[in-house]
Design an enzyme around this catalytic site. Structure first.
Site, PDB file in Angstrom:
ATOM      1  N   TYR A  48       0.832  -1.206   0.000  1.00 58.38           N
ATOM      2  CA  TYR A  48       0.000   0.000   0.000  1.00 58.38           C
ATOM      3  C   TYR A  48       0.863   1.250   0.000  1.00 58.38           C
ATOM      4  O   TYR A  48       2.076   1.198   0.214  1.00 58.38           O
ATOM      5  CB  TYR A  48      -0.974  -0.005   1.180  1.00 58.38           C
TER       6      TYR A  48
ATOM      7  N   LYS B 104       6.439  -2.101   1.969  1.00 59.79           N
ATOM      8  CA  LYS B 104       5.262  -1.501   2.616  1.00 59.79           C
ATOM      9  C   LYS B 104       4.054  -2.421   2.440  1.00 59.79           C
ATOM     10  O   LYS B 104       3.219  -2.206   1.555  1.00 59.79           O
ATOM     11  CB  LYS B 104       5.007  -0.106   2.040  1.00 59.79           C
TER      12      LYS B 104
ATOM     13  N   GLU C 177      11.815   2.505  14.542  1.00 60.53           N
ATOM     14  CA  GLU C 177      10.950   3.583  14.027  1.00 60.53           C
ATOM     15  C   GLU C 177       9.668   3.608  14.843  1.00 60.53           C
ATOM     16  O   GLU C 177       9.482   2.808  15.761  1.00 60.53           O
ATOM     17  CB  GLU C 177      10.646   3.372  12.540  1.00 60.53           C
TER      18      GLU C 177
ATOM     19  N   LEU D 223      10.941   1.163   7.348  1.00 62.00           N
ATOM     20  CA  LEU D 223      10.361   1.607   6.086  1.00 62.00           C
ATOM     21  C   LEU D 223      11.139   2.834   5.602  1.00 62.00           C
ATOM     22  O   LEU D 223      11.466   3.715   6.405  1.00 62.00           O
ATOM     23  CB  LEU D 223       8.885   1.966   6.266  1.00 62.00           C
TER      24      LEU D 223
HETATM   25  N1  PMP Z   1       7.557   3.768   9.070  1.00 58.46           N
HETATM   26  C1  PMP Z   1       6.433   3.049   9.091  1.00 58.46           C
HETATM   27  C2  PMP Z   1       6.429   1.754   9.797  1.00 58.46           C
HETATM   28  C3  PMP Z   1       5.265   3.532   8.471  1.00 58.46           C
HETATM   29  O1  PMP Z   1       4.128   2.801   8.488  1.00 58.46           O
HETATM   30  C4  PMP Z   1       5.289   4.797   7.836  1.00 58.46           C
HETATM   31  C5  PMP Z   1       4.058   5.382   7.208  1.00 58.46           C
HETATM   32  N2  PMP Z   1       3.504   4.574   6.260  1.00 58.46           N
HETATM   33  C6  PMP Z   1       6.497   5.514   7.829  1.00 58.46           C
HETATM   34  C7  PMP Z   1       7.608   4.969   8.455  1.00 58.46           C
HETATM   35  C8  PMP Z   1       6.599   6.851   7.167  1.00 58.46           C
HETATM   36  O2  PMP Z   1       6.647   6.734   5.766  1.00 58.46           O
HETATM   37  P1  PMP Z   1       6.115   7.887   4.819  1.00 58.46           P
HETATM   38  O3  PMP Z   1       6.894   9.116   5.201  1.00 58.46           O
HETATM   39  O4  PMP Z   1       6.446   7.425   3.464  1.00 58.46           O
HETATM   40  O5  PMP Z   1       4.665   8.036   5.085  1.00 58.46           O
END
Ligand code: PMP
Length: 287
Positions: A33, A151, A183, A207
């Site tokens: 996603y 993701k 994270e 991620l």
């Molecule tokens: N880490 C994780 C585990 C996440 O789910 C997300 C958000 N989807 C992020 C980091 C941040 O990623 P982004 O800046 O691309 O939204």
């Protein structure tokens, strides 16, 4: 009002969009996603999200059923149809619905991926009160699988993490593995010490946040020091500032971790500046 959503080539009302009970997204979390934010009716960091989507599909040997051009068109159409000024577009692609449940991947020539997109209307997204107050964080063990760089929709543990935080009156959780912060449950985690931004480097453990990449770029352009390295939760307790980034929160200050006040217990000045720069620059580049 019922939303208009997108499902496999069609725009439908949300209660008319139906997928098979054999869909592998539903049975196996075999789906990826993306979430793209919308500000002033425009898409933020869209190219970053589509690049990461392609990478997630590749890593899982999943067929990419949709071109960049089509994706952009669908995102824009949904924003228009649902009258979104500030909000989010959620996109999910699963390996599709074979005729039965099976651990083995279906033949991609016989089973098409399922493509779903919907909008979430969030007026005031950029002007969130939480950005002025800052978040309270608790630390929890990171008990997710090893490919967090992909993701996928396997979000049960992050979801449990949010509930653990909520239970003790916090806003969110940071996950810790071998003593180091990986994270946040749905965001990347940062501390600032002596004006230096410290965040874990890119690997399979986290991620690769699209907001992260943009914020670090803006920070470097603004002559701020950035150090990509592991940091411990104890180091975080003693930081001058802390914050998170994600597509839906942008740059969000953290003011407390496990009951320890960060800095003066108020959003830090570097963090607030980064939030302003990110919002300003990404709005300028929005499409
Ligand atoms: N880490 C994780 C585990 C996440 O789910 C997300 C958000 N989807 C992020 C980091 C941040 O990623 P982004 O800046 O691309 O939204």
């Amino acid at each position: 009002m019922a939303r208009t959503v997108y499902l496999n080539g069609e725009y439908l009302l949300e209660n008319e969009a139906k997928i098979s009970i054999f869909d592998r997204g539903f049975l196996m979390a075999d789906a990826v996603y993306e979430v793209t934010s919308v500000l002033d009716g425009k898409l933020i960091d869209f190219n970053g999200h589509t690049d990461r989507l392609r990478r997630s599909l590749d890593e899982l040997d999943m067929k990419n059923p949709i071109s960049y051009k089509e994706l952009l068109e669908i995102h824009r159409e949904l924003v228009l149809l649902n009258n979104i000024n500030e909000g989010l577009v959620y996109l999910q692609i699963s390996r599709g619905a074979p005729s039965d449940r099976d651990f083995v991947f279906p033949n991609p020539d016989e089973t098409d991926p399922t493509v779903v997109l919907f909008t979430q209307n969030k007026p005031g997204l950029a002007n969130s009160p939480a950005a002025k107050k800052g978040l309270k964080i608790v630390s929890i063990d990171d008990e997710r699988w090893g490919r967090r760089d992909i993701k996928t929709v396997q979000l049960l543990y992050p979801s449990m993490g949010k509930m653990m935080a909520k239970k003790v009156g916090a806003d969110d959780a940071w996950m810790v593995q071998d003593g180091h912060v990986t994270e946040g449950t749905s965001n990347n985690a940062y501390i600032i010490k002596k004006n230096k931004i410290i965040t874990r480097g890119i690997s399979n453990s986290i991620l690769h946040g699209i907001t992260r990449a943009a914020v670090l770029r803006f920070a470097k352009e603004g002559q701020m020091q950035v150090e990509e390295r592991n940091f411990t939760i104890d180091e975080a307790y003693k930081a001058d500032e802390a914050f998170i980034t994600s597509a839906s929160t942008f740059v969000m200050p953290v003011v407390e971790i496990d009951g320890n006040k960060i800095g003066h217990g108020k959003p830090g000045s570097n963090t607030s500046r980064l939030r302003e720069i990110y919002l300003e620059e990404s709005k300028k580049a929005a499409i």
